[in-house]
Design an enzyme around this catalytic site. Sequence first.
Site, PDB file in Angstrom:
ATOM      1  N   LYS A 186       5.519  13.830  -3.115  1.00  0.00           N
ATOM      2  CA  LYS A 186       6.636  13.212  -2.391  1.00  0.00           C
ATOM      3  C   LYS A 186       6.171  11.846  -1.897  1.00  0.00           C
ATOM      4  O   LYS A 186       5.447  11.731  -0.916  1.00  0.00           O
ATOM      5  CB  LYS A 186       7.092  14.053  -1.194  1.00  0.00           C
ATOM      6  CG  LYS A 186       8.418  13.517  -0.650  1.00  0.00           C
ATOM      7  CD  LYS A 186       8.563  13.532   0.842  1.00  0.00           C
ATOM      8  CE  LYS A 186       8.139  12.341   1.621  1.00  0.00           C
ATOM      9  NZ  LYS A 186       8.872  11.081   1.494  1.00  0.00           N
ATOM     10  N   GLU A 261      -5.120  12.228   6.298  1.00  0.00           N
ATOM     11  CA  GLU A 261      -5.711  10.890   6.456  1.00  0.00           C
ATOM     12  C   GLU A 261      -4.760  10.088   7.327  1.00  0.00           C
ATOM     13  O   GLU A 261      -3.662   9.734   6.895  1.00  0.00           O
ATOM     14  CB  GLU A 261      -5.847  10.197   5.093  1.00  0.00           C
ATOM     15  CG  GLU A 261      -6.971  10.706   4.247  1.00  0.00           C
ATOM     16  CD  GLU A 261      -8.318  10.603   4.924  1.00  0.00           C
ATOM     17  OE1 GLU A 261      -8.473   9.757   5.833  1.00  0.00           O
ATOM     18  OE2 GLU A 261      -9.199  11.385   4.574  1.00  0.00           O
ATOM     19  N   CYS A 295      -4.524   1.361   6.909  1.00  0.00           N
ATOM     20  CA  CYS A 295      -5.117   2.158   7.985  1.00  0.00           C
ATOM     21  C   CYS A 295      -6.527   1.664   8.273  1.00  0.00           C
ATOM     22  O   CYS A 295      -7.067   1.921   9.340  1.00  0.00           O
ATOM     23  CB  CYS A 295      -5.053   3.647   7.710  1.00  0.00           C
ATOM     24  SG  CYS A 295      -5.506   4.110   6.079  1.00  0.00           S
ATOM     25  N   GLU A 396      -2.392   1.911  17.133  1.00  0.00           N
ATOM     26  CA  GLU A 396      -2.294   1.334  15.791  1.00  0.00           C
ATOM     27  C   GLU A 396      -0.963   0.580  15.678  1.00  0.00           C
ATOM     28  O   GLU A 396       0.102   1.139  15.909  1.00  0.00           O
ATOM     29  CB  GLU A 396      -2.345   2.456  14.745  1.00  0.00           C
ATOM     30  CG  GLU A 396      -2.353   1.913  13.334  1.00  0.00           C
ATOM     31  CD  GLU A 396      -2.524   2.998  12.276  1.00  0.00           C
ATOM     32  OE1 GLU A 396      -1.828   4.016  12.343  1.00  0.00           O
ATOM     33  OE2 GLU A 396      -3.369   2.801  11.379  1.00  0.00           O
TER      34      GLU A 396
HETATM   35  C1  UN1 Z   1      -5.443   2.440   3.593  1.00  0.00           C
HETATM   36  O1  UN1 Z   1      -5.792   1.593   4.385  1.00  0.00           O
HETATM   37  O2  UN1 Z   1      -4.413   3.101   3.801  1.00  0.00           O
HETATM   38  O3  UN1 Z   1     -10.473   0.473   1.867  1.00  0.00           O
HETATM   39  C2  UN1 Z   1      -6.207   2.699   2.351  1.00  0.00           C
HETATM   40  C3  UN1 Z   1      -9.399  -0.058   1.642  1.00  0.00           C
HETATM   41  C4  UN1 Z   1      -8.576   0.389   0.465  1.00  0.00           C
HETATM   42  C5  UN1 Z   1      -7.826   1.628   0.778  1.00  0.00           C
HETATM   43  C6  UN1 Z   1      -7.126   1.569   2.086  1.00  0.00           C
HETATM   44  N1  UN1 Z   1      -9.437   0.611  -0.669  1.00  0.00           N
HETATM   45  O4  UN1 Z   1      -8.974  -0.929   2.378  1.00  0.00           O
END
Ligand code: UN1
Length: 509
Positions: A186, A261, A295, A396
Site C-alpha cells: 500500500k 521505521e 527521515c 520532526e
Molecule cells: C528516508 O529518509 O526516509 O539515507 C530514507 C538516506 C537515503 C534513504 C532515506 N538513502 O538519506
Amino acid sequence: MRKNKNKAEIHFEAGPYNYIGGKWSHSGNSKEVFENRNPATGELLSVYPQSSKKDVDCAVTAAKNSLEAWRKFPAAKRGEILLKSMKLLMERKESLAQGMTREMGKILKETSGDVQEAIDTAFYYAGEGRRLFGQTTTSELPDKFSMSVRMPVGVCALITPWNFPMAIPSWKIYPALICGNTVVLKPASYTPDSARHLVEVLEEAGVPAGVVNLVYGRGDSVGQALADHPEVRLVSFTGSSAVGSKVGELCGRVLKKCGLELGGKNAQIVMEDADLDLALEGALWGAFGTTGQRCTATSRILIHEKVYKNFSESLVERARALKIGNGLNPHVEMGPLVSEMQRQTVDKYVQFGKKKDRAKLLTGGEILNKGEYEKGFFYQPTVFAGAPEMKIAQEEIFGPVVILIKIKSFEEAISVLNNTRYGLSGSIYTRDVNRAMRSIRDMETGITYINAPTIGAEVHLPFGGVKQTGNGHREAGTPALDIFSEWKAVYIDYSGRLQKAQMEEVKPK
Ligand code: UN1
C-alpha cells in the site's frame, strides 16, 4: 493508458488501477478515486482508487494463494527474477526518475538516486538468493546434528511513504520476496505512479501472479485493514512515529510481526577543528536535500562557539542562494514540498518557532506562492538560531527548516544531539580521531556519519534507529532478512535412541 488533450494535463497516465492476483483492475468495491497532481505545477497526472476493505481482502487472498508455490520455488531462482527486474529498472531509470519528480517534486538528480537505490537493492537481494545463510553448529549430544534455517513469514503488508517512492518499497519488497514471502503493497497516495511503475517492472520480470499485489487507498482504511487482517503475518511500515505507534499497537494486539521505521530529529555537529567548507556542503545537502523531507534530514546543526559566527553566516548566505523551482529543471536545487498540507505543517512550525519558541529567524520562513511559484507548494529554505529544548528543535518538521544551536564542547554537543525522543542519524565534522571514535560510541543513533551529512545511507548496511525512531528492527542489508524471515532450529538425531537434552550423562569413551 489514457491521454488527455489538454496540454496542461499531457502526462495523464493511468486509470484507477489496483494490481491483485496478477491483474490490473479498478477497485471492484469502491467507486471513489483520488487524484495524483504535480506539487510544482498542479498538473493532474493520474487517478487511482480509494480502495476498500474488500479490496484488501482480495489482495490478501491472492497473496495467500500464491504463497505455497513461491516459498517452494528455489531462492536462487527467485533471485534470478529479482535480477531481471533490476535490469528493467536500469533501462528505465531516466523516465522513472522523471515520473517521480513530477509526482512528488524532488529534483531529478535525487529521483535518479531514488531509482538507483531500488536498483542496488534488487541487485543485493538477488545475490542473497544464493546465500540466505543459516548456521550449522554442534550438539551437546553424540550422533546428533544441529543447524538453523530461515523460513518465510507468510503474507506481508508493506506500507510505504512518498519521500522515497521507489527506494523504500524496494527495501521491503526485495528482501520479502527473496525470503519466500508474498506481499501486498500500500503505497502513499502522493506517489501512486512510482509504485505502479515498480510493480509493472516486477510483473515484466516474471514475478508470478499474486506474489506482489498493489492496493491504493487511505492509511486509515486500506492500511488499517491490512494491519488488522488475520492472514497478514507481518506489517512493515515507514512513516511518522504517531502512525507507527498505532500500527505497532494493532499488530501487538494479535501478536503480528511488525517492523517500524519512523521519525528523526537528526543533528550534525560542527567542531572548531572541522573542515568548515566540507561541513557547510554537508549541512546544506542534509538540511535542504529532498526539501528536508527525509527521515534522515539534518534538522539541527550543533556548532562550536568558536566557529559559530563564521559558519552560520556562510550557511545563511548559501541557503538564500539556493535555486528553488520545478525539479525537472536541471538548474533547480530544491523542489516544492509534496502537498499543501505538508506546507501548512512546516509553516505552523516556523510560526511557532518565531512566536512561541522565540527562536531567531536567520533566513526564510515564508511560503513562496507568487509568479513561477504560484501553482506549487514551495517554501523558502529556513534557518533559525535556537536552543535545544525548543519545540522546533525537538519535533520532526519534515521540511526545509534547520535549527542552529551553539555548543561549547564536544561533550555538550553529544548530549544535545542525544537529547531527543528520536535516534535515527547523527553526524560530526571534526579532524580529531578521538572525537570521531567517541561519537561512534556515544551517539544514540542507528546511523553515525563522520565528516559526512546525516543523509546518504547505502543499501547493504542496516538502516533504522533507536528510541522512538522504530521498534528495534532494521531495514536493508542482512538485518532486513531478520524481519522477513523466521528462524527455525533443526536437530537431526542419528543415534537411533531417545536422547534427552540437558539430562544425558555424556562421557568420553
Ligand atoms: C528516508 O529518509 O526516509 O539515507 C530514507 C538516506 C537515503 C534513504 C532515506 N538513502 O538519506
